[in-house]
Design a protein around this motif. Structure first.
Motif, short mmCIF file in Angstrom:
data_model
loop_
_atom_site.label_atom_id
_atom_site.label_comp_id
_atom_site.label_asym_id
_atom_site.label_seq_id
_atom_site.Cartn_x
_atom_site.Cartn_y
_atom_site.Cartn_z
N MET A 1 0.86 -1.18 0.00
CA MET A 1 0.00 0.00 0.00
C MET A 1 0.90 1.23 0.00
N ALA A 2 0.30 2.40 0.10
CA ALA A 2 1.06 3.66 0.02
C ALA A 2 2.20 3.69 1.04
N CYS A 3 3.32 4.30 0.62
CA CYS A 3 4.50 4.43 1.47
C CYS A 3 4.54 5.87 1.98
N ARG A 4 4.53 6.03 3.31
CA ARG A 4 4.36 7.37 3.87
C ARG A 4 5.36 7.74 4.96
N ALA A 5 6.36 6.92 5.18
CA ALA A 5 7.35 7.26 6.22
C ALA A 5 8.71 6.75 5.79
N GLY A 6 9.76 7.47 6.19
CA GLY A 6 11.11 7.06 5.85
C GLY A 6 12.12 7.66 6.81
N ALA A 7 13.30 7.05 6.89
CA ALA A 7 14.36 7.57 7.78
C ALA A 7 15.71 7.03 7.34
N PHE A 8 16.76 7.80 7.60
CA PHE A 8 18.15 7.36 7.46
C PHE A 8 18.74 7.15 8.84
N SER A 9 19.60 6.14 8.99
CA SER A 9 20.33 6.01 10.24
C SER A 9 21.36 7.13 10.32
N SER A 10 21.83 7.44 11.53
CA SER A 10 22.75 8.58 11.70
C SER A 10 24.07 8.36 10.96
N CYS A 11 24.48 7.10 10.79
CA CYS A 11 25.72 6.82 10.06
C CYS A 11 25.49 6.80 8.55
N GLY A 12 24.22 6.81 8.14
CA GLY A 12 23.89 6.84 6.71
C GLY A 12 23.94 5.49 6.02
N GLN A 13 24.15 4.41 6.78
CA GLN A 13 24.28 3.09 6.18
C GLN A 13 22.97 2.32 6.03
N LEU A 14 21.94 2.77 6.74
CA LEU A 14 20.65 2.09 6.69
C LEU A 14 19.54 3.08 6.37
N VAL A 15 18.49 2.56 5.72
CA VAL A 15 17.30 3.34 5.40
C VAL A 15 16.10 2.52 5.88
N ALA A 16 15.08 3.21 6.39
CA ALA A 16 13.84 2.52 6.75
C ALA A 16 12.68 3.15 6.00
N THR A 17 11.71 2.32 5.60
CA THR A 17 10.49 2.81 4.95
C THR A 17 9.29 2.22 5.68
N GLY A 18 8.21 2.98 5.73
CA GLY A 18 7.00 2.52 6.40
C GLY A 18 5.78 2.77 5.54
N SER A 19 4.79 1.89 5.66
CA SER A 19 3.66 1.91 4.73
C SER A 19 2.31 1.88 5.43
N ALA B 1 1.11 -1.30 7.11
CA ALA B 1 1.59 -1.58 8.47
C ALA B 1 2.96 -2.24 8.52
N SER B 2 3.62 -2.39 7.39
CA SER B 2 4.95 -3.01 7.39
C SER B 2 6.04 -1.95 7.38
N ILE B 3 7.21 -2.35 7.89
CA ILE B 3 8.41 -1.51 7.88
C ILE B 3 9.52 -2.31 7.20
N LYS B 4 10.23 -1.65 6.29
CA LYS B 4 11.40 -2.31 5.68
C LYS B 4 12.66 -1.57 6.08
N ILE B 5 13.72 -2.32 6.31
CA ILE B 5 15.03 -1.73 6.55
C ILE B 5 15.95 -2.18 5.43
#
Length: 348
Positions: A32-50, A53-57
């Motif tokens: 479904m629609a993707c409406r949230a995202g974040a970078f880790s402080s070191c820049g090596q990881l990204v997270a997405t949220g939909s 109700a799922s979160i991907k790293i």
């Protein structure tokens, strides 16, 4: 050189690459629609949220390896799949994500009225190790720069400050300090001394982290329109805000005045969805996704001059944008179910 002295004109050759020169390095899809995202402080990881109700790293190096296999050192092990974790512990839309500043922990907010903390070092852990339940759908969440507290906002106007260890909740005891409508964006200053909130009531507020009290309010910060996003500069002296009026403003906190207005986005009329104004990693540029054209508007942060527009390649509104704090990379999350990871490779 960060925005410490706005009168200082930088030599163009010393600027970071313009965001319009970045390319899509990876696309990931939700159901479904993707409406949230974040970078880790070191820049090596990204997270997405939909909304599903799922979160991907995702692992940044693996995304880059997938998009340009010829650049990967042949002596290295074959890179694995970019999605390193998929987390299913919420029952409704993921509204916000933030990585712990120092530890491998992700915090999530959801319309299921829960805030959850995930230990992302555990490959098999699909569930949170800690859950904080609220009475209202949670809209925003952010870690303190030390990682010991989180601030959260819900559909209720009162902001919550939580102790991460004990889950104890603190709210400002003075009714007149609170917003009158829901808070759409909330962020700690990099020095950790205060936090800013932008609300549907049209105001921006600054809060003292220790006393949890509001010490400054910009009323009608965007001519009465809802405030969509707030973002501090690294020196904690300035605040970048965006509103539903499609305008972006840079405020000097010491004087409470708007120093710069970045204009020309949203020329086709009022936007329907909240959008974020963000800095690139060097604070040379201000970025904002234009809803009507699904393109990226970029300005030089000091002169407010417009840079070239770039199509973001989504088939729906871009509902969240976040830039890496360490590299020429950003993430766009869209109603077309996709998140795009953008990167600028070395061109020499």
């Amino acid at each position: 050189m960060f925005l410490t002295d706005l009168e200082y004109e930088m030599d163009a050759s010393s600027l970071a690459p313009e965001p319009a020169t970045y390319e899509t390095a990876y696309v990931t899809s939700h159901k479904m629609a993707c409406r949230a995202g974040a970078f880790s402080s070191c820049g090596q990881l990204v997270a997405t949220g939909s909304v599903d109700a799922s979160i991907k790293i995702l692992d940044v190096e693996r995304m880059l390896a997938k998009s340009a296999p010829e650049e990967v050192d042949p002596g290295r092990e074959q890179q694995g799949h970019p999605v390193i974790r998929t987390l299913y512990d919420h029952t409704d839309e993921i509204t916000a994500l933030d990585f712990h500043p120092r530890e491998q922990i992700l915090v999530s907010a959801s319309r299921d009225c829960c805030i959850k903390l995930f230990d992302i070092t555990k490959a098999s852990a699909k569930k949170a190790y800690k859950s904080i339940t609220d009475a209202e759908p949670v809209l925003c969440v952010a870690f303190h720069p030390l990682g010991d507290h989180i601030i959260a906002s819900t559909t209720h106007p009162v902001i919550r400050l939580y102790d991460v260890t004990t889950s104890q909740c603190f709210v400002c005891p003075i009714p007149s300090h609170h917003h009158k409508k829901q808070v759409n964006s909330i962020k700690f200053s990099p020095n950790g001394k205060y936090f800013a909130s932008g609300s549907a009531d049209g105001s921006v507020k600054l809060w003292d982290t220790v006393s949890n009290r509001c010490f400054n309010t910009f009323i009608n910060a965007h001519e009465g329109a809802e405030v969509c996003s707030v973002a501090f500069t690294r020196n904690s002296k300035y605040l970048l805000t965006s509103g539903l009026d499609s305008s972006i403003k840079l405020w000097e906190l010491a004087s409470s005045r708007c120093l710069i207005q970045y204009t020309g986005a949203g020329t086709t009329g009022k936007q329907d969805h909240h959008a974020q104004a963000v800095f690139n990693h060097t604070e040379d540029y201000v970025m904002f996704p234009d809803e009507a054209t699904t393109s990226l508007c970029t300005w030089h942060s000091r002169s407010a001059s417009r840079c070239q527009l770039m199509s973001l390649g989504h088939n729906g509104a871009v509902r969240y944008i976040v830039h890496s704090g360490t590299a020429p990379a950003f993430l766009t999350c869209s109603d077309d179910y996709r998140a795009r990871f953008w990167y600028r490779r070395n061109t020499h």
